[in-house]
Design an enzyme around this catalytic site. Structure first.
Site, short mmCIF file in Angstrom:
data_model
loop_
_atom_site.label_atom_id
_atom_site.label_comp_id
_atom_site.label_asym_id
_atom_site.label_seq_id
_atom_site.Cartn_x
_atom_site.Cartn_y
_atom_site.Cartn_z
N GLY A 165 -0.69 -5.74 19.96
CA GLY A 165 0.00 -6.60 19.01
C GLY A 165 1.41 -6.20 18.63
O GLY A 165 2.10 -6.94 17.93
N PRO A 172 -2.07 -2.48 24.36
CA PRO A 172 -0.80 -3.21 24.29
C PRO A 172 -0.61 -4.12 25.51
O PRO A 172 -0.97 -3.76 26.63
CB PRO A 172 0.24 -2.09 24.30
CG PRO A 172 -0.40 -1.00 25.11
CD PRO A 172 -1.88 -1.09 24.83
N ARG A 210 2.14 -7.25 25.35
CA ARG A 210 3.53 -7.68 25.24
C ARG A 210 4.52 -6.52 25.21
O ARG A 210 5.57 -6.57 25.86
CB ARG A 210 3.68 -8.50 23.95
CG ARG A 210 4.97 -9.27 23.82
CD ARG A 210 5.11 -9.86 22.41
NE ARG A 210 3.93 -10.60 22.01
CZ ARG A 210 3.73 -11.89 22.23
NH1 ARG A 210 4.65 -12.61 22.82
NH2 ARG A 210 2.61 -12.48 21.84
N TYR A 258 3.56 -22.41 21.30
CA TYR A 258 3.75 -21.79 19.98
C TYR A 258 5.11 -22.09 19.36
O TYR A 258 5.45 -21.50 18.34
CB TYR A 258 3.69 -20.26 20.07
CG TYR A 258 2.65 -19.62 20.92
CD1 TYR A 258 1.29 -19.82 20.69
CD2 TYR A 258 3.02 -18.73 21.93
CE1 TYR A 258 0.35 -19.16 21.45
CE2 TYR A 258 2.08 -18.06 22.69
CZ TYR A 258 0.74 -18.28 22.45
OH TYR A 258 -0.18 -17.62 23.19
N CYS A 276 6.07 -34.52 32.50
CA CYS A 276 5.94 -35.74 31.69
C CYS A 276 5.22 -35.45 30.38
O CYS A 276 4.08 -35.89 30.16
CB CYS A 276 5.21 -36.81 32.49
SG CYS A 276 6.02 -37.06 34.07
C1 LIG Z 1 -4.22 -10.28 23.42
C2 LIG Z 1 -4.93 -9.05 23.08
C3 LIG Z 1 -4.26 -7.82 23.16
C4 LIG Z 1 -2.80 -7.69 23.52
O1 LIG Z 1 -1.94 -8.19 22.54
P1 LIG Z 1 -0.36 -7.96 22.66
O2 LIG Z 1 0.19 -8.67 21.50
O3 LIG Z 1 0.08 -8.56 23.94
O4 LIG Z 1 -0.12 -6.49 22.61
C5 LIG Z 1 -4.99 -6.68 22.88
N1 LIG Z 1 -6.30 -6.73 22.54
C6 LIG Z 1 -6.97 -7.89 22.46
C7 LIG Z 1 -8.40 -7.88 22.11
C8 LIG Z 1 -6.31 -9.09 22.72
O5 LIG Z 1 -6.96 -10.24 22.62
#
Ligand SMILES: *Cc1c(COP(=O)(O)O)cnc(C)c1O
Length: 404
Positions: A233, A269, A271, A311, A338
């Protein structure tokens, strides 16, 4: 990635020459950025050497996962398809965790057969299912329970996962109940508490709050957890000069947490590892000036990059060849699909563009290609990994014949 003599360049390769050689749209990744992201991530938490499991849903390219594996990372998967991909990429099963609210019988069965590190269960029904399957195989299966800590990650509501109204994890009360259930079972071994409160989180405070909640819950559960899986996250900056995630403060909070808990930390991780390694190179097909609005119609569309449509995400968009001529008009950058949501961004004072000019859409390494589709019978783009002046095709452009 930067301009060299007014040419947008990925390491030592000009975006323009890639477009000439491979046509557009192109997903292009930088190996150096991948390496830097992984090394920086590890360095941020080196005092407690966590197990870093790359969240494959951010980018599921098998060849890219192979490179990630070489840095010692494991994987967090959310489906049997992703699990097969990471095994194919050579990731050690003992570094794989399996998340997700709806794992099917076949998925759990396959994961057990492959002896992965942890199945992180998200409901009572799932634990009962794992227990049953483990028993039928005469196996003891290591599991985690995903806690929903009811913390607001202060991110987009569409990518928040740790609030009580979200479908993910179990509440405190259920958590304690499931700890008891697991401890009674002969076929499951409860080894992990997992949490993941959302994505693109820039503020470290939600994590600090989450750690306090987890701390209290572990004390009360009176169970020794081998692992605490803190999920992923951590956000990246999609705009120039925007706020960056404070790894130092998060590290301090975890170190404090670990004083009372002798567990191995797992991170998932996605992103933060791959978000800024990729650009989408696209060509202007037409420029269209309607009465009310002006449009730059690109050959990339929402099927290639869905984040803006899904989003409302905004990605920095840049010309491939820089000039000094600025347009006075406002342009909406759109794709040919489209759907009215098939638009990337609206920009004022962009450089003057002509038809056939090239642009790059930045920071598309995470949730770019992995969210792409064949909508409108559009083949998926080619994926290229640049390392210095080496150009590696890590996935070919999908052929129209395969699609049809
Ligand atoms: C999507 C997800 C992640 C990765 O989240 P990022 O924001 O890309 O770091 C990690 N753990 C779980 C359970 C997820 O669903």
């Amino acid at each position: 990635m930067k301009y060299i003599n007014k040419n947008f360049t990925i390491e030592k390769v000009k975006a323009q020459s890639l477009a000439k050689q491979f046509r557009t749209p192109i997903y292009c990744y930088s190996y150096k950025r991948l390496k830097d992201n992984i090394n920086n991530f590890k360095k941020s938490f080196k005092s407690f050497s966590p197990l870093v499991c790359f969240a494959v849903k951010a980018n599921a390219n098998v060849n890219l996962i192979k490179e990630i594996r070489k840095f010692g990372l494991g994987a967090d998967v959310v489906s049997i398809g992703e699990l097969m991909k990471v095994l194919k990429a050579g990731i050690n099963p003992k570094k794989i965790v399996f998340s997700g609210v709806g794992k099917t019988f076949d998925e759990i069965s396959f994961a057990i057969n492959k002896k992965i590190l942890l199945i992180n269960a998200e409901s009572k029904s799932e634990i009962i299912q794992i227990d049953k399957i483990a028993k039928s195989k005469k196996r003891i299966v290591n599991i985690g329970i995903r806690l929903n800590p009811n913390t607001d990650a202060k991110t987009l509501s569409q990518i928040s996962t740790g609030k009580k109204e979200n479908k993910f994890g179990v509440d405190k009360k259920t958590f304690f109940e499931l700890v008891k259930y697991s401890n009674k079972s002969k076929n499951i071994r409860l080894q992990c508490l997992s949490v993941h409160i959302g994505s693109q989180i820039i503020n470290h405070l939600p994590y600090e709050k989450m750690l306090k909640i987890v701390d209290k819950i572990i004390m009360k559960a009176n169970h020794k957890f081998e692992f605490i899986d803190l999920g992923g996250g951590m956000g990246i900056s999609y705009k120039n000069n925007s706020k960056k995630f404070n790894y130092k403060k998060y590290n301090i909070a975890i170190k404090k947490f670990l004083i009372n808990h002798k567990s191995k930390i797992i991170f998932e991780p996605g992103r933060s590892i791959v978000g800024n390694i990729g650009v989408l190179i696209s060509k202007v097909i037409y420029i269209k000036e309607n009465q009310k609005k002006n449009f730059i119609i690109l050959d990339a569309a929402m099927n290639d990059l869905m984040r803006p449509a899904l989003y409302g995400a905004k990605h920095q968009t840049l010309p491939v060849l820089k000039t000094t001529q600025i347009s006075k008009k406002t342009y909406e950058f759109v794709g040919p699909i489209c759907e009215s949501t098939d638009k990337f961004i609206t920009l004022k004072k962009f450089q003057k563009l002509k038809e056939n000019d090239l642009i790059v859409i930045c920071d598309v390494g995470a949730y770019g290609m992995s969210l792409s589709s064949n909508y409108n019978a559009r083949p998926k783009a080619i994926e290229i990994l640049i390392n210095g002046s080496n150009i590696n095709i890590i996935k070919k452009r999908q052929k129209l014949t395969d699609l049809i």
